[in-house]
Scaffold this active site. Structure first.
Site, PDB file in Angstrom:
ATOM      1  N   LYS A  94    -116.379  41.849   8.689  1.00 40.37           N
ATOM      2  CA  LYS A  94    -116.354  40.778   9.698  1.00 40.37           C
ATOM      3  C   LYS A  94    -116.425  41.413  11.074  1.00 40.37           C
ATOM      4  CE  LYS A  94    -115.923  36.239   9.824  1.00 40.37           C
ATOM      5  NZ  LYS A  94    -116.233  35.250   8.772  1.00 40.37           N
ATOM      6  N   ASP A 132    -120.720  32.878  12.567  1.00 44.13           N
ATOM      7  CA  ASP A 132    -119.373  32.342  12.334  1.00 44.13           C
ATOM      8  C   ASP A 132    -119.097  31.455  13.547  1.00 44.13           C
ATOM      9  OD1 ASP A 132    -116.931  32.899  10.376  1.00 44.13           O
ATOM     10  OD2 ASP A 132    -116.054  32.773  12.359  1.00 44.13           O
TER      11      ASP A 132
HETATM   12  N1  GLU Z   1    -119.012  33.446   8.554  1.00 42.85           N
HETATM   13  C1  GLU Z   1    -119.296  32.916   7.257  1.00 42.85           C
HETATM   14  C2  GLU Z   1    -118.101  33.123   6.356  1.00 42.85           C
HETATM   15  O1  GLU Z   1    -116.987  33.011   6.809  1.00 42.85           O
HETATM   16  C3  GLU Z   1    -120.621  33.411   6.690  1.00 42.85           C
HETATM   17  C4  GLU Z   1    -120.758  34.875   6.552  1.00 42.85           C
HETATM   18  C5  GLU Z   1    -122.156  35.345   6.131  1.00 42.85           C
HETATM   19  O2  GLU Z   1    -123.023  34.531   5.918  1.00 42.85           O
HETATM   20  O3  GLU Z   1    -122.307  36.577   6.031  1.00 42.85           O
HETATM   21  O4  GLU Z   1    -118.189  33.337   5.182  1.00 42.85           O
END
Ligand code: GLU
Length: 444
Positions: A126, A166
């Site tokens: 992340k 996100d």
């Molecule tokens: N931010 C999204 C999540 O919390 C998507 C992450 C992604 O597609 O890599 O899963």
């Protein structure tokens, strides 16, 4: 003291001032107790839990950019590469003033298990920054994104780490970041997901988190003998997850009564008008106060309040810890049947417990919102193959993935004697694959 308790205590001691990270670790490790206790000696010898809760790598960097007045601005950028046991790091970039290392670690930790649950080969990571895109001009957003990527480029790649959107990072931001990556590396490759359709994005990625949330909710209700058709729902949020959750809920015959943003919420007794919501949020980037112009019979209220509206289903789709114990009590007294988390960890520990103890079907974010990252993994596959699949193909795969996730977490819960506890089921099912891969790869 048991190994689980020792590990939790150590996380709290060694990561001071990171309450969301403590909360996420506690929730996962508590659920894993039966699995850990069955293998305690081996896991302890291998320091398995210590390796699980310590990111493989965390990167923190300065992000300088120049605003429209010609003043230099400085933000802090983060990328936490948490666990690569089952695939390249995968997870979004959050752009919000609340971002700090503890928030990114909680999100990265959750992502390990979520990504494992998708059944696809993606590890957990992340990133983000305390930059706030709200109220910034397009040029300022571009300046920030280019500067952010100028540093991040050193650490990512299609087989190493693949960021995505996100909160605060949507198609516009991904576009600017992709452009900068390509310019610096000279490579057109699938290094980010959530890209625009004209340059390697996947159909249905925009809709995937919200649609997936409804697919798993429908399946959970069905397996408990309940039909989603004709039910009412309350939704929080009005971003990418909420919008497409509302859209799919309506397609399945449910009626969504609410939506919210950071300053207020709307109640529409006739059901939220999704097209109006899209125009307000996706096109005009405006506030929900605008909603009344489209739907004069709706109500707008300042502050928080969606959980006080009586409904059968509650879908928190805004942000972490937005649904507390008092909200849970209100939902229960209003006869709520199911709560499914569209956001990451939107329900507090006490609220989750209260809902479960009162017989509410509860599916945690790491299972319920996994459709987004699952479709990101499908985007990665299409990029590697240099092809693009049809909307129907992607949507069909997404649906299958969500139905499978439900049955996997349901089975895992049953196997350990926690029938119907999808929190425990999701943590155990997500953990099993990761631990198996970690075990096979030695002490790394
Ligand atoms: N931010 C999204 C999540 O919390 C998507 C992450 C992604 O597609 O890599 O899963």
């Amino acid at each position: 003291m048991s190994y689980v308790d020792e590990a939790i205590e150590r996380v709290i001691r060694e990561n001071p001032g990171e309450p969301e990270f403590h909360q996420a670790v506690k929730e996962v490790l508590e659920s894993l107790r039966p699995v850990i206790e069955a293998n305690e000696e081996k896991y302890k010898r291998d320091a398995l839990l210590e390796r699980l809760v310590n990111p493989e790598r965390q990167i923190k960097f300065r992000v300088p950019w120049v605003d429209d007045k010609g003043n230099a601005q400085i933000n802090t950028g983060y990328r936490v590469q948490f666990n690569s046991a089952i695939g390249p790091y995968k997870g979004g970039i959050r752009l919000h003033p609340s971002v700090n290392i503890g928030i990114i670690k909680f999100l990265g930790f959750e992502q390990i298990f979520k990504n494992s649950l998708t059944g696809l080969p993606i590890g957990g990571g992340k990133g983000g920054s305390d930059f706030d895109p709200k109220g910034k001009s397009d040029r300022e957003v571009m300046a920030f994104c280019q500067s952010f990527m100028t540093e991040l480029v050193k650490y990512i790649g299609p087989n190493a780490d693949v960021p995505a959107g996100d909160i605060g990072t949507g198609a516009r931001e991904i576009g600017y970041m992709f452009g900068q990556y390509k310019r610096i590396r000279g490579l057109f490759e699938g290094v980010l997901t959530g890209k625009g359709l004209s340059y390697g994005g996947s159909l249905a990625r925009t809709e995937a988190t919200g649609y997936g949330l409804l697919y798993i909710t429908e399946e959970m209700l069905k397996s408990n003998g309940i039909d989603i058709n004709g039910k009412t729902a309350v939704v929080s949020g009005s971003g990418n997850v909420a919008i497409y959750a509302i859209e799919k809920a309506h397609q399945l015959g449910a009626k969504v009564l609410t939506a919210s943003d950071s300053t207020g919420w709307v109640y529409d007794p006739d059901g939220i008008d999704v097209e109006a919501l899209k125009e307000i949020k996706e096109v005009n980037r405006a506030r929900l106060t605008e909603y009344k112009k489209y739907r004069p019979k709706s109500e707008y209220h300042e502050g928080k309040g969606v959980w006080q509206i009586k409904a059968d289903i509650a879908l928190p789709c805004a942000t972490q810890n937005e649904l507390g114990l008092e909200d849970a009590k209100t939902l229960v007294s209003n006869g709520v049947i199911a709560v499914a988390e569209g956001a990451n960890m939107p329900t507090t520990e006490e609220a989750t417990k209260y809902l479960q103890e009162n017989g509410v079907l509860f599916v945690p974010g790491k299972a319920a919102n996994a459709g987004g990252v699952a479709t990101s993994a499908l985007e990665m596959s299409q990029n590697s193959e240099r092809t693009s699949w049809s909307l129907e193909e992607v949507d069909q795969k997404l649906k299958e993935i969500m139905v499978n996730i439900f049955h996997n977490i349901d089975d895992a819960a049953k196997r350990y004697g926690f029938d119907g506890n999808y929190v425990v089921g999701a943590n155990i099912a997500g953990f099993e694959k990761v631990v198996n891969a970690m075990d096979a790869q030695g002490i790394v």
